[in-house]
Design a protein around this motif. Structure first.
Motif, mmCIF file in Angstrom:
data_model
loop_
_atom_site.group_PDB
_atom_site.id
_atom_site.type_symbol
_atom_site.label_atom_id
_atom_site.label_comp_id
_atom_site.label_asym_id
_atom_site.label_seq_id
_atom_site.Cartn_x
_atom_site.Cartn_y
_atom_site.Cartn_z
ATOM 1 N N THR A 1 107.956 111.784 5.656
ATOM 2 C CA THR A 1 107.862 110.567 4.881
ATOM 3 C C THR A 1 107.236 109.543 5.333
ATOM 4 O OG1 THR A 1 109.546 111.449 3.489
ATOM 5 C CG2 THR A 1 109.277 109.222 3.268
ATOM 6 N N LEU B 1 103.648 107.676 4.543
ATOM 7 C CA LEU B 1 103.810 106.279 4.085
ATOM 8 C C LEU B 1 102.696 105.486 4.889
ATOM 9 C CD1 LEU B 1 107.479 105.429 3.321
ATOM 10 C CD2 LEU B 1 105.680 105.616 1.809
ATOM 11 N N ALA C 1 99.433 106.327 3.245
ATOM 12 C CA ALA C 1 99.519 105.547 1.663
ATOM 13 C C ALA C 1 99.186 104.097 1.974
ATOM 14 C CB ALA C 1 100.878 105.626 1.108
ATOM 15 N N ALA C 2 99.717 103.683 2.954
ATOM 16 C CA ALA C 2 99.564 102.092 3.110
ATOM 17 C C ALA C 2 98.147 101.775 3.713
ATOM 18 C CB ALA C 2 100.448 101.510 4.385
ATOM 19 N N LEU D 1 96.219 101.760 0.465
ATOM 20 C CA LEU D 1 96.641 100.970 -0.386
ATOM 21 C C LEU D 1 95.734 99.395 0.253
ATOM 22 C CD1 LEU D 1 100.240 101.359 -1.229
ATOM 23 C CD2 LEU D 1 98.141 101.280 -2.833
ATOM 24 N N GLY E 1 96.385 105.698 -2.923
ATOM 25 C CA GLY E 1 97.710 105.026 -2.275
ATOM 26 C C GLY E 1 98.952 105.243 -2.832
ATOM 27 N N THR E 2 99.172 104.636 -4.082
ATOM 28 C CA THR E 2 100.340 104.616 -4.876
ATOM 29 C C THR E 2 100.906 106.124 -5.030
ATOM 30 O OG1 THR E 2 99.662 102.830 -6.173
ATOM 31 C CG2 THR E 2 101.405 104.304 -7.245
ATOM 32 N N ALA F 1 102.173 107.475 -1.785
ATOM 33 C CA ALA F 1 103.697 106.848 -1.469
ATOM 34 C C ALA F 1 104.680 107.423 -2.376
ATOM 35 C CB ALA F 1 103.621 105.491 -1.908
ATOM 36 N N TYR F 2 104.275 107.884 -3.485
ATOM 37 C CA TYR F 2 105.201 108.538 -4.313
ATOM 38 C C TYR F 2 105.522 109.933 -3.773
ATOM 39 C CZ TYR F 2 107.462 110.700 -8.454
ATOM 40 O OH TYR F 2 108.277 111.116 -9.350
ATOM 41 N N ALA G 1 105.357 110.859 -0.891
ATOM 42 C CA ALA G 1 106.102 110.794 0.531
ATOM 43 C C ALA G 1 107.727 111.191 0.055
ATOM 44 C CB ALA G 1 105.981 109.627 1.180
ATOM 45 N N GLN H 1 103.850 116.908 -2.341
ATOM 46 C CA GLN H 1 103.128 116.874 -0.924
ATOM 47 C C GLN H 1 101.891 117.540 -0.810
ATOM 48 O OE1 GLN H 1 106.241 116.958 1.767
ATOM 49 N NE2 GLN H 1 107.265 114.708 1.201
#
Length: 126
Positions: free
Chosen positions: A7, A11, A14-15, A18, A58-59, A62-63, A65, A71
Motif C-alpha cells: 500500500t 501510494l 499514486a502521488a 497526481l 493517480g486517483t 491510490a484507491y 492501493a 492492484q
C-alpha cells in the motif's frame, strides 16, 4: 506487514502520478510544472487534458492501493504510463533539465512499482 508495504509503495506511485494535476488549472500552472512556455491554445488544451488524465490515473492508483483485487489492473496501468514516458524520453533524447527531473521521478516511481509488484507476487505465492 507486506500488505502495508505494498500500500505504501503504491501510494508513492499514486502521488507521483497526481503531481501534474495542478496543470489542469491553466497555462501558468503548466509553465511552473514543466518550465515551458505554453504559447498556443492547442498546446494548452493537450497539456491540461494530460493533467486531467494523470489525475484520474493517480486517483485510481491510490484507491487500488487499499483494494487488493484492483492492484493487478493498477500495476498494468502504472507500468504502461511509466514505461511509455521513459521510452519516449530516451527515444527522442536530448531533453533538458525539466524533463530530466521528470525522468528521475519516474525512475523512482518505477522502483516503487516494481517493489510493490514483487511483494504482491511473493504474498500471492504463499
Amino acid at each position: 506487514m507486506t500488505a502495508k508495504l505494498i500500500t505504501g509503495l503504491m501510494l508513492i506511485v499514486a502521488a507521483i502520478h497526481l503531481l501534474p494535476i495542478t496543470g489542469f488549472f491553466g497555462a501558468k500552472h503548466l509553465s511552473v510544472l514543466y518550465s515551458i512556455e505554453v504559447d498556443s491554445p492547442d498546446l494548452e488544451i493537450l497539456m491540461r487534458h494530460r493533467a486531467a488524465l494523470f489525475g484520474i490515473l493517480g486517483t485510481f492508483l491510490a484507491y487500488a492501493a487499499f483494494v487488493p483485487a484492483l492492484q493487478p489492473i493498477a500495476f498494468v496501468a502504472a507500468s504502461i504510463s511509466l514505461a511509455t514516458f521513459l521510452y519516449l524520453a530516451f527515444a527522442v533524447g536530448n531533453f533538458g533539465s525539466p524533463i530530466r527531473r521528470i525522468v528521475i521521478v519516474d525512475v523512482i516511481a518505477t522502483v516503487c512499482l516494481v517493489g510493490s509488484i514483487a511483494l504482491r507476487a511473493l504474498a500471492d505465492a504463499r
